[in-house]
Each structure stands twice: as C-alpha cells, then as structure tokens.
Design an enzyme around this catalytic site. Structure first.
Site, PDB file in Angstrom:
ATOM      1  N   HIS A   1      -8.858   7.153  13.402  1.00 15.84           N
ATOM      2  CA  HIS A   1      -7.892   7.477  12.353  1.00 15.84           C
ATOM      3  C   HIS A   1      -7.247   8.846  12.619  1.00 15.84           C
ATOM      4  O   HIS A   1      -6.040   9.027  12.431  1.00 15.84           O
ATOM      5  CB  HIS A   1      -8.577   7.488  10.979  1.00 15.84           C
ATOM      6  CG  HIS A   1      -8.708   6.143  10.355  1.00 15.84           C
ATOM      7  ND1 HIS A   1      -9.419   5.112  10.940  1.00 15.84           N
ATOM      8  CD2 HIS A   1      -8.219   5.652   9.175  1.00 15.84           C
ATOM      9  CE1 HIS A   1      -9.367   4.042  10.146  1.00 15.84           C
ATOM     10  NE2 HIS A   1      -8.641   4.346   9.072  1.00 15.84           N
TER      11      HIS A   1
ATOM     12  N   HIS B   1     -17.214   9.735  10.079  1.00 16.57           N
ATOM     13  CA  HIS B   1     -17.228  10.547  11.299  1.00 16.57           C
ATOM     14  C   HIS B   1     -17.860  11.900  11.056  1.00 16.57           C
ATOM     15  O   HIS B   1     -17.830  12.424   9.941  1.00 16.57           O
ATOM     16  CB  HIS B   1     -15.797  10.760  11.819  1.00 16.57           C
ATOM     17  CG  HIS B   1     -15.147   9.517  12.323  1.00 16.57           C
ATOM     18  ND1 HIS B   1     -15.428   8.965  13.548  1.00 16.57           N
ATOM     19  CD2 HIS B   1     -14.210   8.712  11.760  1.00 16.57           C
ATOM     20  CE1 HIS B   1     -14.706   7.878  13.722  1.00 16.57           C
ATOM     21  NE2 HIS B   1     -13.959   7.703  12.650  1.00 16.57           N
TER      22      HIS B   1
END
Length: 368
Positions: A177, A231
């Site tokens: 992303h 993440h």
C-alpha cells in the site's frame, strides 16, 4: 494560449498528418504492451506460496489483532494510486500546456511507475517472507503452544483454515500500500511540480504546498497500514521510499528535470520525422562547434548558456536541431538516434560547449 509559453513570436510548426500521428502512436505500442504484460505476470505471483520465516510465539510485536476490515482496502488503493492521477493529470494538462502528447507521456509514465513498483514489491514480499504484526492471530496456534527449546516456531504450527489469510501473513516487507500510493501520487506530485516550475529559484510557498499535496495523501495511506497492524514501521518506510524513487525514475523517462526552464513540457518523440518533411541541415562538430560557441558567446553570453544546456531553450523551435523533432511544445531530447550511433559519435564528435575539444575531430555530418 497556455500561460507558460513566452509572449514573443515563434515559428509555426506544421500540423501533423493522420498517417504520421498513427505511426507515432504505434511506435510506443511496445512500451504499453511490455509494461502491462510484465506487471500482470508479477501480480499473478500473488497466489504463489513464498518463503515463510520462523517466528517466536512470545514476540509481542507479532501478537497484534487481525483487522478484518482495513481502513484502505485494495479497491480503494487502486483508485488512490491509479485512477485519481489518471483523472487529475489531464485536468492539469488542460489548464497548462493543452497537449495530447503530454497526456500520452504522463499516462505512460504513471503506468510504468506503478508497474515497476508493484512488480518489485511483489517479488520482494515473496522472497523475504517477513511475518506481519498480526501473524500469530492469523496463525491461530493450538492453546498452550510454546516455542521449541532453543528454537523458533514455523507456520506448520498454525491451525488457520483459510490458506489465503495465512499466506498473506508472511508478506509484511515491504508495504505494498505504501509503495503503490507513493508511486502513483508521487508521480502526480512530480508532474504537478513540473507544470508549476516549482524549482524556478523564485520561492513560491503556494507552489510548494500544492505540488506536495499528493504526498500527503500517500502518507495517510502508509500510516493506515500501521494502524491496521498490517505492517511494521520499517515496512512502511521502505515501501514509501521505493515508490517515491521509482515514481521519479519513471517521470524522468518522459520529462526533463524539474529545474529545467522547460519542465512543464514533455520530451519529444523518440522517432525522427519522415525524410520528405525535413530539410537537411549542417551540424557543426568538433572544432567548428567550439569555435561557433565561442564566437557567438562573445556577442551574446546568454546564447552560450543555452548551447550548453539544450533544456534551457525557450521553445523547441529555438533549438539548433529543431528540424529533427516534431510536436511543438515538446522538449528536444539532448541526443537522438540509435544507441549504436550514440556510441560511435561519442568520441568522434564532442558536444557543443564541451570543455575539451579533440583537435583531430574534423568530421562533419548532416542530419535528416
């Protein structure tokens, strides 16, 4: 008339014929096909079972909850990194240069940047296999499970029935992303900075805020990945840098430097004009070029500056080799021809304004 064009009179460029236009478009067809095909091949690796690193069940950085609903789902990411720049760039084009060639170069550069970023990100994710912060919640190890003595646990301890959820749990590095949002919105930011002449040595605060605003959107996407515990911060940082670097790399394939006086214009096409459309001209080479530059610079120092930097010409028609290029409102590429021609000419013909001139370089040539 676009407001970036100077007010002085300029040579009118003949209109391009439909045949020539088709030939020009088809010459870039391999670029589009190659970029899209390679990107599709790399994206198909999403179903591949990549490497899965071992982990500790006691590692608190891996015990975050699995977020079923993400703040920025994949479909939203595609609209942010691809659709929005693809829509905004033509609007900027309309209010500035109004060039269909700029629209082509901007679109191709955007697609190239996203394709390169997505491919590299996917390849690294599969080969590195770093666990996500929520990997233990995804794994669902049996109650009471502990790490082996003097060792770590691996994915075989998991009871997760959904293979896709478990496989994705080992693709933390780098953040897709982050890299994709910075690649798409980063390209938009560079595109906007070029049109606004952000680095024109005048210092306009409004330009800086406007040109950097796409990076703010990309930053919000990247930060959301840590909020969803998808993440680690290192994954987001590396992904953001990767996307930014590749966005600028792709931008510079089709546009001059942001410091150029013609930063708002795209590069001219790679192919030369048809022979019947162009008159032969004499190219000064070797000592001729050096002597010409010195003679003219004594009369007009500004001309010498322009000769040393082709990107500083106020228009492509002012360039001494303008007949080799087409499409008014574009920046002539500094050197044209095949790689073989460039390699052969490099030693035989120093560029105009070069600080070193070979005294034996007396060869002259003509260009069509």
């Amino acid at each position: 008339m676009p407001f970036f064009q100077p007010s002085h009179a300029r040579t009118k460029v003949p209109a391009m014929s439909p045949t020539r236009r088709r030939k020009l478009i088809f010459s870039y067809a391999p670029d589009w096909v190659l970029t899209i095909v390679l990107a599709a091949l790399f994206y198909s690796l999403d179903k591949v079972n990549g490497y899965r690193r071992v982990f500790s069940l006691e590692d608190t950085s891996l015990r975050h909850p699995y977020a079923v609903h993400e703040r920025v789902p994949n479909i939203a990411l595609y609209f942010i990194c691809f659709v929005s720049p693809l829509v905004i760039q033509p609007v900027i084009n309309f209010f500035t240069v109004r060039s269909w060639w700029d629209f082509h170069n901007g679109s191709l550069g955007l697609v190239l940047g996203l394709a390169l970023t997505g491919s590299i990100t996917q390849f690294v994710k599969i080969t590195v296999g770093r666990p996500r912060p929520d990997v233990i919640d995804r794994c669902q190890p049996p109650t009471g499970s502990v790490d082996p003595t003097f060792g770590l646990s691996n994915w075989t301890i998991c009871t997760q029935a959904n293979e896709a959820i478990l496989r994705d749990g080992f693709r933390s590095f780098p953040s897709g992303h982050s890299s994709m949002s910075f690649a798409g919105l980063g390209f938009l930011s560079f595109y906007l900075a070029g049109k606004l002449h952000l680095f024109d040595s005048r210092g306009h605060t409004g330009k800086a805020w406007l040109a950097l605003s796409p990076f703010a959107g990309a930053s919000l996407v990247a930060i959301s990945r840590t909020m969803d515990y998808r993440h680690h911060w290192q994954d987001v940082l590396v992904g953001s840098i990767l996307g930014t670097v590749l966005a600028y790399f792709s931008y510079r394939q089709y546009y001059p430097s942001l410091e150029s006086d013609l930063s708002h214009r795209p590069y001219s096409p790679r192919i030369k004009r048809d022979d019947e459309d162009v008159l032969p001209i004499h190219i000064r080479t070797g000592s001729e070029s050096h002597g010409f530059a010195n003679h003219e610079s004594r009369a007009n120092p500004f001309l010498d500056t322009q000769a040393r930097d082709p990107e500083r010409y106020t228009s492509f028609e002012d360039h001494p080799d303008a007949q080799d290029f087409e499409l008014g409102g574009t920046v002539p590429r500094p050197r044209s021809g095949s790689l073989e021609e460039i390699w052969k000419d490099d030693e035989a013909r120093p560029r105009m304004g070069s600080p070193f001139v070979d005294p034996f370089a007396t060869k002259t040539s003509t260009a069509l």
